[in-house]
Design an enzyme around this catalytic site. Structure first.
Site, mmCIF file in Angstrom:
data_model
loop_
_atom_site.group_PDB
_atom_site.id
_atom_site.type_symbol
_atom_site.label_atom_id
_atom_site.label_comp_id
_atom_site.label_asym_id
_atom_site.label_seq_id
_atom_site.Cartn_x
_atom_site.Cartn_y
_atom_site.Cartn_z
ATOM 1 N N GLU A 287 34.050 -71.133 52.461
ATOM 2 C CA GLU A 287 32.728 -71.289 51.855
ATOM 3 C C GLU A 287 32.326 -70.042 51.074
ATOM 4 O OE1 GLU A 287 30.135 -74.478 54.300
ATOM 5 O OE2 GLU A 287 29.293 -72.470 54.352
ATOM 6 N N HIS A 308 56.266 -77.179 65.523
ATOM 7 C CA HIS A 308 56.965 -78.461 65.656
ATOM 8 C C HIS A 308 56.315 -79.541 64.800
ATOM 9 C CE1 HIS A 308 59.530 -77.022 69.013
ATOM 10 N NE2 HIS A 308 58.550 -76.123 69.066
ATOM 11 N N LYS A 422 25.998 -84.093 49.876
ATOM 12 C CA LYS A 422 24.700 -84.422 50.487
ATOM 13 C C LYS A 422 23.890 -85.308 49.558
ATOM 14 C CE LYS A 422 24.180 -80.187 53.172
ATOM 15 N NZ LYS A 422 23.448 -78.920 53.235
#
Ligand code: PA5
Length: 447
Positions: A287, A308, A422
């Site tokens: 961010e 793995h 948003k």
């Protein structure tokens, strides 16, 4: 004390280039220290380790003690992003891996998190848990208007009120939010909740050493004073205007590697307790740096588990990776591998060795293999996992992030890109005020 080691980068960069980037990092450090850069009204985190008053910890302890007196055994901490990841990271790192399953419970409530997603199943299952337990809640939102925690809080609040009544609910709910503004602040005032303040000059992802992190960590039974001491040591070490400043070194090396096409940085740990350090670190750097078409993409893995699953790509896939390994020098526990006279599993060559010795050799072997595979290795070591070292890590990465973003030429302290989803979500949910966007989105989606 945190130690950095960039020996695993020497085959990828020239010493002269590193020196050049150290100089750039020192300029960036000056900008940060003199508070002359972009976003300089969000630098309140810089002196939290040395300036947090004892009275704040005592206030958090008073909440802990009053809930203990009520027999509270489940604290729901509601928040998202910077309002949850630091506390989650610290509590995961410091807790017993099987705390929930152990018969001998520790003398602190279980802390669970909510409001960091919009999953109906998650919230329904949280309700199932709350019904069986003696519950209190901490709701954390700096803006006080974030949808995810607001939805979770509405439901948790209703549960607590219907179980204990409104008066008692007001004693079982604490809010951490802005001093004056936001829906959470007005709601808390109206309902009479105890509130802790997130200062205006501290952004969410830099807020772990404010009440955002302090209160949940204290409630979970851990030692916040020691965490602040560890952070204070790094506050001092990373203020040094010299090339021996570890945050300057780390910021310089990762930017140099970025300039050479290493666009992705993977934070690696070899202890599952540090998995959420990776999550917190990804938010901090992602961010802060990912803007204006720039920024190292932060990823994280937990080894040896992910060797793995992700090991093949890291060893052999596209060569855009660097790794920062958080090395833990000493295990807090001791388990040696026992002898087996039959040796059917062929493991007797490990007899008498500590499991952690195998882990350390896995770490060294992987480092060498990844260098051979073209992945530079940056190392950040701590002595052991405890409050002191976690505090040091939090501060070290925060300071490095500020310096690093200024080298990159972006404002570390804003997050304009977070708003895009948003706006769409509000428009699609028909939030009043979003009518034009709702119509535009419906046309785009052919509705
Ligand atoms: O770092 C940030 O600023 C964000 O991740 C915020 O912490 C997150 O969006 C939550 O915001 P708020 O605390 O206002 O609810």
């Amino acid at each position: 004390m945190i130690k950095t080691d960039f020996g695993g980068c020497t085959s990828f960069v020239k010493e002269t280039e590193y020196q050049e980037y150290l100089d750039k990092a020192l300029v960036a450090l000056d900008v940060l220290e003199n508070e002359t850069g972009a976003g300089n009204d969000f630098l309140g985190w810089k002196h939290l380790p040395t300036q947090t008053p004892e009275s704040l910890i005592e206030e958090c302890e008073a909440v802990r003690d009053s809930w203990k007196a009520k027999g509270v055994d489940l604290v729901v901490v509601i928040g998202i992003g910077g309002s949850y990841l630091g506390a989650k990271c610290a509590i995961e790192a410091l807790s017993h891996s099987f705390a929930r399953q152990l018969a001998s419970k520790k003398d602190a409530p279980e802390v669970v998190f909510a409001g960091h997603n919009l999953s109906e199943e998650y919230i329904a299952e949280l309700m199932d848990l709350m019904k069986e337990r003696n519950v209190a809640a901490v709701v954390i939102s700096k803006s006080g208007t974030t949808t995810e925690p607001a939805v979770a809080f509405r439901l948790v609040k209703q549960h607590i009120e219907s179980r204990y009544g409104a008066k008692e609910a007001a004693e079982r709910i604490v809010a951490v939010t802005d001093a004056h503004k936001g829906a959470l602040k007005s709601l808390s005032t109206q309902e009479g909740y105890k509130t802790f303040v997130i200062e205006d000059n501290v952004g969410g992802r830099f807020s772990v050493l404010t009440p955002v992190g302090i209160l949940p960590v204290v409630l979970a039974g851990f030692d916040m004073r020691t965490m602040l001491k560890g952070a204070a040591e790094m506050e001092e070490a990373t203020a040094v205007k010299g090339k021996d400043n570890p945050a300057v070194q780390y910021a310089a090396m990762r930017n140099l590697l970025y300039s050479k096409g290493k666009k992705v940085e993977i934070l690696v740990s070899y202890n599952p307790k540090l998995q959420y350090l990776g999550e917190w670190w990804k938010q901090l750097f992602g961010e802060s740096e990912g803007k204006d078409g720039k920024g190292i993409f932060p990823a994280s893995v937990s080894f040896t588990t992910d060797l793995h699953s992700m090991g093949q790509y890291i060893q052999d896939g596209e060569r855009m990776l660097m790794e920062t390994v958080v090395t833990v020098e000493k295990s807090n526990r001791s388990v040696t591998i026992s002898d087996d006279p039959q040796n059917l599993d062929g493991l007797n060559f490990l007899t008498g060795k500590h499991v952690e010795e195998c882990n350390a050799m896995a770490e060294l072997g992987t480092k060498l293999a990844h260098i051979d595979g073209g992945v530079p290795q940056l190392s950040v070591s701590i002595e052991k996992i405890d409050e002191y070292n976690l505090g040091a890590l939090f501060y070290f990465f925060e300071k490095s992030c500020g310096i690093s973003a200024y080298i990159l030429g972006v404002n570390p302290f804003n997050q304009p890109g977070v708003e895009a989803y948003k706006k769409n979500m509000f428009a699609l949910l028909n939030k009043p005020g979003y009518e034009t966007q709702t119509q535009a989105l419906h046309e785009r989606l052919g509705k």
